[in-house]
Enzyme design. Structure first.
Site, PDB file in Angstrom:
ATOM      1  N   GLY A  77       0.742  -1.146   0.191  1.00  0.00           N
ATOM      2  CA  GLY A  77      -0.016   0.074  -0.213  1.00  0.00           C
ATOM      3  C   GLY A  77       0.874   1.426   0.001  1.00  0.00           C
ATOM      4  N   LEU A  79       0.696   3.837   2.004  1.00  0.00           N
ATOM      5  CA  LEU A  79       1.453   4.246   3.474  1.00  0.00           C
ATOM      6  C   LEU A  79       2.814   3.356   3.604  1.00  0.00           C
ATOM      7  CD1 LEU A  79       1.353   5.845   6.120  1.00  0.00           C
ATOM      8  CD2 LEU A  79      -0.212   3.894   7.044  1.00  0.00           C
ATOM      9  N   ALA A  80       2.738   2.348   3.389  1.00  0.00           N
ATOM     10  CA  ALA A  80       4.005   1.516   3.712  1.00  0.00           C
ATOM     11  C   ALA A  80       5.037   1.975   2.823  1.00  0.00           C
ATOM     12  CB  ALA A  80       3.529   0.046   3.375  1.00  0.00           C
ATOM     13  N   LYS A 211      -4.827   4.596  12.852  1.00  0.00           N
ATOM     14  CA  LYS A 211      -6.172   5.277  13.149  1.00  0.00           C
ATOM     15  C   LYS A 211      -6.901   5.195  11.834  1.00  0.00           C
ATOM     16  CE  LYS A 211      -6.323  10.149  12.712  1.00  0.00           C
ATOM     17  NZ  LYS A 211      -7.136  10.296  11.444  1.00  0.00           N
ATOM     18  N   HIS A 241      -0.040   9.930  15.179  1.00  0.00           N
ATOM     19  CA  HIS A 241       1.189  10.055  14.653  1.00  0.00           C
ATOM     20  C   HIS A 241       1.536  11.534  14.859  1.00  0.00           C
ATOM     21  CE1 HIS A 241      -0.938  11.813  11.400  1.00  0.00           C
ATOM     22  NE2 HIS A 241       0.313  12.420  10.940  1.00  0.00           N
ATOM     23  N   ASP A 298     -11.386  13.270  11.919  1.00  0.00           N
ATOM     24  CA  ASP A 298     -10.216  13.040  11.154  1.00  0.00           C
ATOM     25  C   ASP A 298      -8.991  13.811  11.854  1.00  0.00           C
ATOM     26  OD1 ASP A 298      -8.521  11.668   8.961  1.00  0.00           O
ATOM     27  OD2 ASP A 298      -8.578  13.624   7.939  1.00  0.00           O
ATOM     28  N   HIS A 303      -5.766  14.519  16.551  1.00  0.00           N
ATOM     29  CA  HIS A 303      -4.714  15.346  16.652  1.00  0.00           C
ATOM     30  C   HIS A 303      -4.866  16.677  17.437  1.00  0.00           C
ATOM     31  CE1 HIS A 303      -3.748  12.776  13.427  1.00  0.00           C
ATOM     32  NE2 HIS A 303      -3.999  13.576  12.425  1.00  0.00           N
ATOM     33  N   ARG A 438       4.792  27.084  15.980  1.00  0.00           N
ATOM     34  CA  ARG A 438       4.127  26.513  14.470  1.00  0.00           C
ATOM     35  C   ARG A 438       4.945  25.100  14.468  1.00  0.00           C
ATOM     36  NH1 ARG A 438       5.828  30.727  10.948  1.00  0.00           N
ATOM     37  NH2 ARG A 438       7.961  29.634  10.692  1.00  0.00           N
TER      38      ARG A 438
END
Length: 553
Positions: A77, A79-80, A211, A241, A298, A303, A438
Site C-alpha cells: 500500500g 502508506l507502507a 487510526k 502520529h 479525522d 490530533h 508552529r
C-alpha cells in the site's frame, strides 16, 4: 555497525502491544467488529517484567543475542511505501536499529523479494545528510527486506510467515514488531492470526496499528472489546502520529523547563489558546475514506485534542508514561461535551482564481453529490478546573484553505493600566503578547512582544523573538514516523493513548457528531483556497477572540 538502538526498556513476554495512529485507507469500520473472528482468545500469561533500564542503549553483546523482526502488514500500500519503509531506512541509516534485524513485507499481492526491493527503493532517500556511503547503506538495507504473500484472516498463512521469521532469526531471542498498514475493519482478524501463529515464543511481540479507532464512543468501545479478546489493557498502545511531531514533543519542554513560562500558564495571564490546522488542498483521491469520517473525526477528535491535553495538563509527577497520561485524562474529563452552538462546520465549494478552476468537495467522484460531511470545523472548548476556568480553547481545522499550517497560538491578556495604551489606538489586540508554536511547515517558536521603534518620538512596534528551527538547527528534522517506530521498538509509552483517555476524548465529541448527523446540519460553503466560512469568525467573536492566523504571521 555502531549499535545505538535500544531494544526495549521493559522486556515483555509473547504478548501483543497495540499502537494506534493514522491511516490513508478508503474504508469504514464495521460496528460488529468481532463477527468472523470467533475462536479461542489468546491465553494471557502473566509475565513479571524484568528490571527497567534507563535510556542508554543495550550493550553490543545483548543485541547480538537477540533479533528484531519487523513485519509490515499491507506492504504493497501507499502508506507502507511512502512512510513506513522510508522511516525504517532512516533509522537504519542513522544506526538506530539493532545489529540483527529483518524487515518482512506481508500483503495479499503476489510479489517477490526483488520486486518488493524495487518498489520501496524508489522512495528511500538519504535526506538527513549526503554521506558518501548512502548507496551502500541502501543496498545493505534492501538485503534485509523480504516479502511474504498471504491472506489477512488466514492462520495458515501467518504460520508460514512465522516459519520465515524463525529462519531469519536463526535461533536468536526474537523480538517481533508488526505494523498494520491495513483497513481498520480487518485489525482484529490480523491480530488474532498473528497472536496465535506468529508471535515471539520468548521475546516481546508488538503491533503498530493506524487510526481511525472507531467513529464514536460506541464503535470505539466495540473495537476495544474485540481486541481485549487477545490483549490486556496494559498491552494496548494507541498512538496519534501527530504526537511524534518535533514541536509537539517540545511543548512540554518549553513549559516545564523554562521558568519564564510556567508561572504564566494559567487563566491569570492567558486570554485564549488557539489550535489551528489547515491544508491548502482538498481530499484528492481520499474522498471515499474522508466522507465516512469528516474533519472533526479525522483531525479534531485526535490530533488537536491530544495537543490540547498536553498543553493544558498539570505538571506530571515524572516523565513516566503513566504519570503523563494520568494528567492528560484529568484534562479531558474536566471538559464539557461539545454542543451545537459551540461549533461551526463548513464544506469547500468550487472556485476559479487566476484563470484556474478548483473543484468542489462534491465534485470528487467518490463523494455523494448530497454529502453533508464537513471539510472544515471550528469549535470552542472549555476546561472546568482551577487553572483554566473561563479560558476559551478554540480549534480550527479545514481542507482547501488558503495556506498549509499547523500551530498553537497562546494569546496573553492585556497589560492592566497600560501606559502606552494610546499608542495602540482602540485596537488593544495589537498590544497583546502572543506565543506561537508552529508545528508545520518551517517549525518555529516565536513570541510577539511590543518594542519602541528607534528614532525620535515614541512609536511602538510589534516584533518577534523567533526560534526558527531551520536556522538554529540546520540538520533536517526526523519524520514523525521515525520517532514512533523507534518508540515502538524501545517500548517507550509516553506518546501512546490509554483506553480511558480514548473514551474521554470520544465522550467530548460523540454527542455533537450524533446531533450533526441526526439533524442533518448543512455545512456553510466556502470557496476553495479561502480562509474558511464566515461563521468561524462569528464563533471567535462570541468569545471575544480574534483568530491569530488572520494577520498572515
Amino acid at each position: 555497525m555502531t549499535v545505538n538502538a535500544v531494544y526495549s526498556r521493559r522486556m515483555e513476554g509473547p504478548l501483543f502491544t497495540m499502537i494506534m495512529g493514522n491511516t490513508f485507507w478508503n474504508t469504514t469500520i464495521s460496528i460488529s467488529l468481532c463477527s468472523g473472528t470467533a475462536g479461542s482468545p489468546l491465553v494471557k500469561k502473566h509475565i513479571e517484567p524484568q528490571e527497567q533500564v534507563g535510556s542508554l542503549p543495550f550493550s553490543r553483546s545483548e543485541n547480538v543475542g537477540s533479533h528484531l523482526s519487523i513485519t509490515v502488514v499491507g506492504a504493497s500500500g501507499d502508506l507502507a511505501r511512502k512512510k513506513i519503509f522510508p522511516a525504517l531506512f532512516a533509522l537504519y541509516y542513522e544506526d538506530w536499529l539493532p545489529e540483527n534485524f529483518t524487515v518482512v513485507g506481508y500483503a495479499r499481492t503476489k510479489m517477490t523479494d526483488e520486486e518488493l526491493g524495487n518498489m520501496i527503493s524508489k522512495t528511500l532517500t538519504c535526506r538527513i545528510d549526503q554521506r558518501a556511503n548512502c548507496n551502500d547503506k541502501m543496498d545493505q538495507f534492501l538485503k534485509r527486506c523480504f516479502y511474504h504473500s498471504g491472506q489477512y484472516n488466514s492462520e495458515e498463512h501467518f504460520a508460514e510467515l512465522n516459519s520465515k521469521l524463525e529462519e531469519k532469526e536463526a535461533g536468536k531471542l526474537s523480538n517481533r514488531l508488526f505494523y498494520l498498514s491495513i483497513p481498520p475493519n480487518i485489525f482484529v482478524d490480523v491480530v488474532k492470526c498473528a497472536s496465535l501463529r506468529a508471535s515471539s515464543a520468548k521475546g516481546w511481540t508488538r503491533v503498530i496499528v493506524e487510526k481511525p479507532f472507531g467513529r464514536d464512543s460506541k464503535s470505539s468501545g466495540e473495537l476495544t472489546r474485540c481486541l481485549k479478546q487477545y490483549l490486556t489493557e496494559d498491552q494496548i498502545f494507541r498512538i496519534d502520529h501527530y504526537l511524534g511531531k518535533e514541536l509537539v514533543e517540545n511543548l512540554s519542554v518549553l513549559r516545564f523547563s523554562n521558568l519564564v513560562f510556567e508561572p504564566l500558564w494559567s487563566r491569570n495571564y492567558i486570554r485564549n489558546v488557539q489550535l489551528i490546522f489547515s491544508e491548502d488542498f482538498g481530499t484528492e483521491g481520499r474522498g471515499g475514506y474522508f466522507d465516512n469520517y469528516g474533519i472533526i473525526r479525522d483531525i479534531m477528535q485526535n490530533h488537536l485534542l491530544q495537543i490540547l491535553a498536553l498543553f493544558a495538563m498539570e505538571t506530571p509527577v515524572s516523565l513516566d508514561a503513566e504519570d503523563i497520561r494520568n494528567e492528560k485524562v484529568k484534562v479531558l474529563r474536566s471538559m464539557r461535551p461539545l454542543r451545537l452552538e459551540d461549533v461551526v462546520i463548513g464544506q469547500y465549494k468550487g472556485h476559479s482564481k487566476g484563470g484556474k478552476s478548483y473543484p468542489a468537495y462534491t465534485d470528487d467522484p467518490t463523494v455523494p453529490n448530497d454529502s453533508l460531511t464537513p471539510t472544515f470545523a471550528a469549535a470552542a472548548l472549555f476546561i472546568h478546573n482551577a487553572r483554566w476556568d473561563g479560558v476559551p480553547f478554540l480549534m480550527k481545522a479545514g481542507k482547501a484553505l488558503h495556506t498549509r499550517r499547523a500551530e498553537i497560538r497562546v494569546q496573553f491578556r492585556h497589560v492592566p493600566g497600560n501606559l502606552y495604551k494610546r499608542n495602540f489606538g482602540t485596537d488593544l489586540d495589537k498590544a497583546t503578547n502572543e506565543l506561537v508554536l508552529r508545528v508545520q511547515p518551517d517549525e518555529a517558536i516565536y513570541l510577539k512582544i511590543n518594542n519602541k521603534v528607534p528614532g525620535l518620538g515614541m512609536r511602538l512596534d510589534r516584533s518577534d523573538l523567533n526560534l526558527l528551527y531551520r536556522s538554529r538547527y540546520p540538520r533536517e528534522i526526523p519524520d514523525a514516523y521515525e520517532r514512533l517506530l523507534l518508540d515502538a521498538i524501545e517500548g517507550e509509552r509516553r506518546l501512546f493513548i490509554r483506553s480511558d483517555e480514548l473514551n474521554a476524548a470520544w465522550a467530548l465529541f460523540t454527542p455533537l457528531l450524533n446531533e450533526l448527523e441526526e439533524k442533518k446540519i448543512v455545512p456553510e460553503l466556502y470557496p476553495y483556497g479561502s480562509r474558511g466560512p464566515v461563521g468561524a469568525h462569528y464563533l471567535s467573536a462570541k468569545h471575544n477572540v480574534r483568530w491569530g492566523d488572520l494577520s498572515g504571521d
